[in-house]
Scaffold this motif. Structure first.
Motif, short mmCIF file in Angstrom:
data_model
loop_
_atom_site.label_atom_id
_atom_site.label_comp_id
_atom_site.label_asym_id
_atom_site.label_seq_id
_atom_site.Cartn_x
_atom_site.Cartn_y
_atom_site.Cartn_z
N THR A 1 4.51 11.63 -2.58
CA THR A 1 3.84 10.65 -3.43
C THR A 1 4.86 9.67 -4.02
O THR A 1 5.93 10.07 -4.49
CB THR A 1 3.09 11.35 -4.58
N ILE A 2 4.53 8.39 -3.97
CA ILE A 2 5.38 7.35 -4.57
C ILE A 2 4.60 6.74 -5.74
O ILE A 2 3.48 6.25 -5.57
CB ILE A 2 5.74 6.26 -3.54
N ASN B 1 -3.22 12.28 -7.31
CA ASN B 1 -2.83 10.90 -7.64
C ASN B 1 -3.43 10.46 -8.97
O ASN B 1 -2.76 9.83 -9.79
CB ASN B 1 -3.28 9.95 -6.53
N ILE B 2 -4.71 10.80 -9.15
CA ILE B 2 -5.36 10.41 -10.41
C ILE B 2 -4.69 11.10 -11.59
O ILE B 2 -4.39 10.47 -12.62
CB ILE B 2 -6.86 10.77 -10.35
N ASN B 3 -4.45 12.40 -11.46
CA ASN B 3 -3.78 13.14 -12.54
C ASN B 3 -2.38 12.59 -12.80
O ASN B 3 -1.96 12.46 -13.95
CB ASN B 3 -3.69 14.63 -12.20
N LEU B 4 -1.69 12.27 -11.70
CA LEU B 4 -0.31 11.77 -11.83
C LEU B 4 -0.28 10.42 -12.56
O LEU B 4 0.55 10.21 -13.46
CB LEU B 4 0.31 11.66 -10.45
N THR B 5 -1.17 9.52 -12.15
CA THR B 5 -1.19 8.20 -12.80
C THR B 5 -1.60 8.33 -14.27
O THR B 5 -1.08 7.60 -15.13
CB THR B 5 -2.16 7.25 -12.07
N PHE C 1 -2.62 4.12 3.60
CA PHE C 1 -2.19 4.79 2.38
C PHE C 1 -3.42 5.20 1.58
O PHE C 1 -4.46 4.54 1.61
CB PHE C 1 -1.32 3.87 1.52
N ILE C 2 -3.25 6.30 0.86
CA ILE C 2 -4.26 6.73 -0.12
C ILE C 2 -3.65 6.47 -1.49
O ILE C 2 -2.57 7.01 -1.81
CB ILE C 2 -4.60 8.22 0.05
N ILE D 1 0.80 2.85 -10.51
CA ILE D 1 0.25 2.99 -9.15
C ILE D 1 0.86 4.24 -8.51
O ILE D 1 2.08 4.45 -8.57
CB ILE D 1 0.60 1.77 -8.26
N SER D 2 -0.01 5.03 -7.89
CA SER D 2 0.46 6.22 -7.16
C SER D 2 -0.10 6.15 -5.73
O SER D 2 -1.31 6.02 -5.55
CB SER D 2 -0.03 7.49 -7.86
N THR D 3 0.79 6.21 -4.73
CA THR D 3 0.36 6.09 -3.32
C THR D 3 0.96 7.21 -2.47
O THR D 3 2.06 7.69 -2.76
CB THR D 3 0.76 4.73 -2.72
#
Length: 642
Positions: free
Chosen positions: A240-241, A90-94, A295-296, A310-312
């Motif tokens: 992932t959204i 998620n961190i990398n994606l955001t 959610f994470i 935001i990535s959840t």
């Protein structure tokens, strides 16, 4: 026949007198080997939980506990590892999406500024430049420069005619959308890039972006861009959204374009609130939505464009595979458990079957049935136990045979007590009923027959008489030639022992009358007997030496019984009893009181009774004369002695 003498009685050790070393050793040995009585043994109830079920339960429990612990531990580590990976992803994606969106927006801003300034400086190049602008970026819908005062004053406006024609949107509609969001876009005059969702005006996912523009004073450039320019970065094929919100928490980009067209507000979503309140540009958090689902999430602020990515991931979906593996492991555990139960059952069957056979054989032996047919089938501990059990059974059979043989020489009840260690060694004072019987004229009878035939006649007679003693609860003490010495109350006293002894004498008379029917030849002579019974104190115990012991009774009462037996010849009777024997039961029998008798060693005469039969028995003799006729006593009055 010689009765036990008074001298022998006097030799018996009195109570409280020290025991000889021989007696002491025997007593100690017997005490060590004595067995608990049946009455003292607590009742034994077998458990319903057999070894087989215990094995299955214990091993199944161990397997369940072990596998459950392993599954729980594996699930925990797998879940923890998955959560770490999801957070990292998620961190990398955001970060990546944030950089891409920032780059796209800033590129668009730079291009728009260049085009606007060029057109304002070179008005003649407007047509060619605008056409090139919209052809190079087909997602661009509108670009306009505005002077900022209280309102936005348009300076230059450029429209993507093909999009307007395709969507049937007029230029006035675009100007109206700009006026509706003018207050928001005016904020860019302060040097900030502002992003707004203007999809509702276009009925299509469109983002409005305003840039600070320094050419010509306080100005801004406003661009309307189709979401298609950014949507590729937010499309997801996994769980992932990722979405984009502006500084107000309004949705700018989302994989679900319907939410974008609706102009959804995410300002109340916990992770959006956390991002707005956070003092750092990126972060991680766990939160629950309005439906309570976990959610994470991670966020990345984009301060340069006034937005945030935001990535959840739904925890349920994130750990779905973890739970699937856990479920498959549980199914596997059930399979393993069933296989284990089957294997343990088969193994325990091979283990418990020999034990059950041993239990059955032990119960059979407990009932006195020694013919057991078991053999060891294995060479393990169970096989060794079975082999030892078979050897023990052989020993028990030998012991039982010995006891049976011993019972022919020693009273069976005494042999039983001795084998259990319940027989007191040495002398013990008791009140017993002593019985003597003797065959009349046996000496002359034995002279007429060969020794073998004498033994045969004697054994035949004794078989019948001993049976009478046993039927009435007596113990045969010994055979003295043709005489029988028996006693009641030696091993276990009963209140009616005297009555049993008298009943035994009457039974012998009845049996002997039947026995004599058809007899009268030389080889089958008629047997006549005399019986004497007396009750009184005696010494009961093991008499003898280290080489030989004899369980017997001694005392004056024994001598009196022997004397009464011999007095039958004097009185012409067959059964004589003392007053001590008859006194409690005189009403139960037909008797005739005889002249008192003086016995050697006694100063007082003894009252003697001849027993005719049972009271109320019509077949019983009513007098001594009838008795003599019944049993065939040839009596001559001159034989009578005082």
């Amino acid at each position: 026949m010689k009765p036990t003498t008074k001298k022998a009685v006097q030799k018996t050790k009195k109570k409280g007198q020290p025991k000889s070393p021989f007696q002491k050793n025997i007593s100690e040995t017997t005490s060590e080997l004595s067995l608990p009585s049946k009455d003292s043994k607590p009742e034994f109830l077998p458990s319903k939980w057999t070894i087989r079920y215990k094995l299955i339960t214990i091993i199944s429990g161990l397997i369940v506990i072990s596998l459950s612990f392993m599954i729980a531990l594996a699930t925990f580590f797998f879940k923890s590892d998955s959560e770490v990976r999801i957070k990292e992803n998620n961190i990398n994606l955001t970060d990546i999406i944030g950089q891409k969106v920032s780059s796209e927006v800033q590129s668009l801003g730079s291009l728009s500024k260049v085009v606007a300034s060029t057109l304002e400086q070179t008005p003649g190049a407007e047509t060619t430049l605008v056409r090139s602008l919209f052809e190079s970026d087909k997602n661009l819908i509108f670009v306009g420069s505005y002077s900022v005062s209280e309102d936005l004053t348009p300076r230059k406006k450029f429209y993507n005619s093909s999009f307007l024609s395709e969507r049937e949107i007029s230029r006035d509609s675009i100007d109206k959308i700009t006026n509706n969001h003018s207050n928001f876009f005016k904020q860019s005059v302060n040097g900030m890039i502002k992003i707004q969702n203007v999809s509702s005006g276009f009925h299509y996912p469109v983002i409005g972006i305003s840039f600070p523009y320094s050419f010509g004073g306080r100005s801004v450039i406003i661009c309307y861009v189709k979401l298609d320019k950014f949507i590729g970065a937010f499309q997801s094929s996994g769980i992932t959204i990722t979405y984009l919100v502006n500084s107000e928490g309004k949705l700018m980009a989302h994989p679900d374009t319907n939410l974008v067209k609706q102009g959804a507000k995410f300002s109340e979503v916990p992770i959006v609130k956390a991002m707005k309140e956070s003092s750092v540009d990126s972060g991680l958090t766990k939160y629950k939505d309005k439906n309570g689902e976990l959610f994470i999430g991670s966020y990345k602020k984009l301060p340069s464009i006034g937005a945030g990515v935001i990535s959840t991931v739904s925890e349920k979906k994130a750990f779905e595979e973890v739970y699937n593996i856990q479920r498959r492991n549980a199914y596997l555990m059930i399979v393993v458990l069933n296989l284990a139960i089957l294997i343990v059952y088969l193994f325990s069957k091979s283990l418990t079957s020999p034990i059950l056979k041993l239990v059955g054989a032990a119960k059979q032996i407990e009932k006195g049935q020694y013919a057991v047919n078991i053999q060891p089938t294995t060479r393990d501990e169970i096989g060794v136990l079975t082999n030892s059990f078979v050897s023990m059974v052989g020993g028990l059979i030998e012991r039982e045979n010995l006891k049976s043989s011993l019972g022919k020489f020693v009273n069976k009840e005494i042999a039983e007590l001795a084998s259990k260690g319940e027989l007191n060694l040495g002398g013990e004072r008791k009140v017993c009923t002593i019985f003597f019987s003797d065959i009349r004229g046996f000496t002359s009878l034995s002279e007429k027959l060969p020794p073998e035939e004498v033994v045969e006649v004697l054994n035949s007679y004794l078989q019948e008489m001993v049976s009478c003693v046993k039927q009435t609860g007596g113990n045969v003490d010994k055979f003295i030639g043709d005489a029988i010495m028996a006693a009641w109350g030696t091993t276990k006293a009963h209140d009616d022992d005297p009555k049993k002894a008298i009943d035994c004498a009457l039974l012998m008379r009845e049996v002997l009358l039947k026995y004599n029917r058809g007899r009268g030849s030389v080889k089958k002579p008629i047997i006549k007997i005399g019986i004497g019974i007396n009750t009184g104190p005696v010494v009961v115990g093991q008499i003898g030496s280290e080489e030989k012991l004899d369980f017997t009774v001694i005392g004056d009462s024994v001598n009196i019984a022997s004397r009464l037996e011999s007095l039958n010849k004097t009185y012409g009777t067959d059964i004589l009893v003392s007053e001590s024997t008859l006194k409690q039961y005189i009403k139960l029998y037909k008797v005739e009181k005889l002249q008192p008798v003086t016995v050697k060693g006694k100063s007082e005469a003894i009252t003697v009774y001849a027993v005719l039969g049972k009271a109320g028995d019509s077949k019983a003799p009513n007098s001594i004369k009838e008795l003599r006729n019944l049993v065939g006593i040839d009596f001559k009055p001159n034989q009578k002695k005082s």
